[in-house]
Scaffold this active site. Structure first.
Site, PDB file in Angstrom:
ATOM      1  N   TYR A 126       0.795  -1.246   0.036  1.00 24.52           N
ATOM      2  CA  TYR A 126       0.085   0.141  -0.107  1.00 24.52           C
ATOM      3  C   TYR A 126       0.857   1.080   0.051  1.00 24.52           C
ATOM      4  CZ  TYR A 126      -3.219   3.549   2.019  1.00 24.52           C
ATOM      5  OH  TYR A 126      -4.151   4.587   2.318  1.00 24.52           O
TER       6      TYR A 126
ATOM      7  N   PHE B 298       9.990  -0.996   3.218  1.00 21.80           N
ATOM      8  CA  PHE B 298       8.648  -1.110   3.728  1.00 21.80           C
ATOM      9  C   PHE B 298       8.142  -2.509   3.999  1.00 21.80           C
ATOM     10  CE2 PHE B 298       8.530   2.394   0.589  1.00 21.80           C
ATOM     11  CZ  PHE B 298       7.820   3.451   1.361  1.00 21.80           C
TER      12      PHE B 298
ATOM     13  N   ASN C  95       9.427 -12.618   9.814  1.00 23.09           N
ATOM     14  CA  ASN C  95       9.384 -11.775   8.585  1.00 23.09           C
ATOM     15  C   ASN C  95       9.877 -10.227   8.979  1.00 23.09           C
ATOM     16  OD1 ASN C  95       8.400 -13.829   7.374  1.00 23.09           O
ATOM     17  ND2 ASN C  95       6.226 -13.072   7.556  1.00 23.09           N
TER      18      ASN C  95
ATOM     19  N   THR D 190       6.497   2.609  13.099  1.00 26.27           N
ATOM     20  CA  THR D 190       4.850   2.770  13.483  1.00 26.27           C
ATOM     21  C   THR D 190       4.869   3.275  14.791  1.00 26.27           C
ATOM     22  OG1 THR D 190       3.210   1.481  14.190  1.00 26.27           O
ATOM     23  CG2 THR D 190       5.466   0.379  14.430  1.00 26.27           C
TER      24      THR D 190
ATOM     25  N   TYR E  83       3.874  -7.078  17.101  1.00 21.23           N
ATOM     26  CA  TYR E  83       4.074  -6.079  16.044  1.00 21.23           C
ATOM     27  C   TYR E  83       4.921  -4.764  16.289  1.00 21.23           C
ATOM     28  CZ  TYR E  83       3.184  -2.614  12.367  1.00 21.23           C
ATOM     29  OH  TYR E  83       3.384  -1.650  11.305  1.00 21.23           O
TER      30      TYR E  83
ATOM     31  N   ASN F  16      -1.759   6.542  11.317  1.00 21.65           N
ATOM     32  CA  ASN F  16      -2.719   5.798  10.435  1.00 21.65           C
ATOM     33  C   ASN F  16      -2.752   6.301   9.063  1.00 21.65           C
ATOM     34  OD1 ASN F  16      -3.481   5.322  13.509  1.00 21.65           O
ATOM     35  ND2 ASN F  16      -5.074   4.129  12.436  1.00 21.65           N
TER      36      ASN F  16
ATOM     37  N   ARG G 217      -7.646   8.300  16.476  1.00 19.69           N
ATOM     38  CA  ARG G 217      -6.376   8.008  15.830  1.00 19.69           C
ATOM     39  C   ARG G 217      -5.947   9.293  14.871  1.00 19.69           C
ATOM     40  NH1 ARG G 217      -6.303   4.792  18.902  1.00 19.69           N
ATOM     41  NH2 ARG G 217      -6.129   2.543  18.549  1.00 19.69           N
TER      42      ARG G 217
HETATM   43  N1  UDP Z   1     -11.945   0.142  14.120  1.00 17.92           N
HETATM   44  C1  UDP Z   1     -13.191  -0.004  14.367  1.00 17.92           C
HETATM   45  N2  UDP Z   1     -13.840  -0.882  13.551  1.00 17.92           N
HETATM   46  C2  UDP Z   1     -13.416  -1.603  12.369  1.00 17.92           C
HETATM   47  C3  UDP Z   1     -11.751  -1.353  12.143  1.00 17.92           C
HETATM   48  C4  UDP Z   1     -11.356  -0.390  13.072  1.00 17.92           C
HETATM   49  O1  UDP Z   1     -13.978   0.403  15.485  1.00 17.92           O
HETATM   50  O2  UDP Z   1     -13.938  -2.292  11.875  1.00 17.92           O
HETATM   51  C5  UDP Z   1     -11.034   0.961  15.067  1.00 17.92           C
HETATM   52  C6  UDP Z   1      -9.995   0.463  16.007  1.00 17.92           C
HETATM   53  O3  UDP Z   1     -10.662  -0.205  16.920  1.00 17.92           O
HETATM   54  C7  UDP Z   1      -9.157   1.672  16.042  1.00 17.92           C
HETATM   55  C8  UDP Z   1      -9.342   2.523  14.913  1.00 17.92           C
HETATM   56  O4  UDP Z   1     -10.718   2.099  14.360  1.00 17.92           O
HETATM   57  O5  UDP Z   1      -9.257   2.286  17.270  1.00 17.92           O
HETATM   58  C9  UDP Z   1      -8.438   2.476  13.939  1.00 17.92           C
HETATM   59  O6  UDP Z   1      -8.340   0.993  13.463  1.00 17.92           O
HETATM   60  P1  UDP Z   1      -7.377   0.612  12.432  1.00 17.92           P
HETATM   61  O7  UDP Z   1      -7.310  -0.637  12.330  1.00 17.92           O
HETATM   62  O8  UDP Z   1      -7.906   1.239  10.937  1.00 17.92           O
HETATM   63  O9  UDP Z   1      -5.687   1.079  12.500  1.00 17.92           O
HETATM   64  P2  UDP Z   1      -4.854   1.083  13.792  1.00 17.92           P
HETATM   65  O10 UDP Z   1      -4.983   2.357  14.673  1.00 17.92           O
HETATM   66  O11 UDP Z   1      -5.404  -0.230  14.643  1.00 17.92           O
HETATM   67  O12 UDP Z   1      -3.442   0.922  13.094  1.00 17.92           O
END
Ligand code: UDP
Length: 326
Positions: free
Chosen positions: A10, A71, A90, A115, A139, A168, A219
């Site tokens: 991505y 990446f 990995n 990250t 991770y 994000n 986020r």
């Molecule tokens: N989230 C959610 N529903 C979903 C996917 C994500 O409520 O179907 C929430 C998740 O718990 C987090 C935020 O959205 O608080 C961002 O999640 P994402 O997986 O996009 O990115 P992350 O912050 O985990 O890298």
């Protein structure tokens, strides 16, 4: 020649699209999570794995590589908790092979994708690069270990590096030729947009009892094109010899809750979402918002795209992706 490892993924594919306009580029990718269609055709593509010394030897002996942009990694928090071996193999072990081979071929400049997960559960509202790193998942730890290895290699072997800690990543290329596609998809914005396109019945909000204003997680969403631009700048300072080592956060500096993101998606698309409140997801901190002041001060980088623009570009991509990914 610049080697982009994970250039079919991505974020990598978005950098490659920009990089090919000014540089010769070779992409190494094993296509485990990336896609052939995502690689710009002006780049040379080698299918292979960064943990395979023979693949790397071949590339470093065939091309005069000035710098590596790395990446390639597995990046699902939940999966890393369930299968840490995969992440340490990995993300850590394979990267060590890459670094060893780079040293062997005297290639000493690398940009590394790190990250916000290296910070764990931060105790401050705005995270700077000095905020302490206590990752809470394999991770996050796999990325932090490599950050530490890079510092050790810089000290011992004169490796030069820029570490970029993404918050994000979201959005898509302006022409909608490429964009975000994961299988399975776990990220919030694509999930909302897939739902609004009729590909999912509902959206689950993972936790509405967090200590935030509306109870949902906050986020910092950053456009993938902004991330690509930060890589171009980082590469330039490494190639110009202006920096030997640096670590930067990449975010917008703005926090949006899950509910706010859903509302913005509804506004951008003109569609109404069917939203279900669900349990918390393991490993989710309540709030992750970056200060990107350091990279602004040192390299002049600043996020250009708002959440609304991020979602507009992602929406265009999601509508177009059926054609592209066939
Ligand atoms: N989230 C959610 N529903 C979903 C996917 C994500 O409520 O179907 C929430 C998740 O718990 C987090 C935020 O959205 O608080 C961002 O999640 P994402 O997986 O996009 O990115 P992350 O912050 O985990 O890298």
């Amino acid at each position: 020649m610049i080697l982009v490892i994970g250039g079919a993924g991505y974020i990598g594919s978005h950098l490659v699209k920009e990089l090919v306009t000014t540089n010769e580029v070779v992409v190494l990718d094993d296509l485990s999570t990336g896609y052939r269609w995502a690689i710009d055709e002006r780049a040379t593509f080698m299918e292979g794995n960064l943990g395979n010394e023979a693949d790397l030897d071949h590339i470093f002996s065939t091309y005069k590589i000035e710098a590596v942009v790395h990446f390639a990694a597995n990046s699902l928090i939940g999966e890393s908790v369930a299968d840490p071996l995969k992440y340490y193999e990995n993300n850590v072990s394979a990267t060590l092979t890459l670094l060893k081979t780079m040293m062997k071929h005297h290639v000493k400049k690398v940009i590394f994708s790190s990250t916000a997960a290296t910070y764990g559960i931060p105790t401050t509202d705005i995270i700077t690069e000095d905020t302490s790193t206590h990752p809470i998942t394999p991770y996050g730890r796999s990325k932090l270990v490599i950050e530490q290895i890079l510092a050790d290699f810089a000290h011992a072997y004169e490796l030069e590096y820029v570490i970029l800690r993404y918050f994000n990543a979201a959005g898509a290329y302006e022409t909608a030729e490429i964009g975000e596609r994961h299988d399975p998809e776990t990220h919030l914005i694509p999930i909302i947009l897939q739902h609004l396109l009729g590909e999912r019945e509902h959206i689950s909000v993972f936790g509405s009892d967090y200590d935030t204003e509306d109870g949902t997680c906050i986020r910092d969403y950053i456009h993938v094109t902004d991330l690509a631009h930060a890589h171009l700048l980082a590469l330039q300072v490494l190639l110009d010899g202006k920096k030997k080592t640096a670590t930067y956060n990449l975010g917008n500096g703005l926090g949006y809750s899950v509910k706010e993101v859903i509302k913005t998606c509804e506004r951008v698309t003109g569609k109404k979402a069917n939203v279900i409140m669900a349990n918390r997801r393991a490993g989710d901190p309540a709030r992750l918002v970056a200060s990107s002041d350091k990279i602004y001060q040192e390299l002049g980088w600043k996020a250009q795209f708002s959440l609304e623009q991020i979602i507009q570009s992602a929406w265009k991509w999601h509508q177009n992706s059926v054609k592209v990914t066939k």
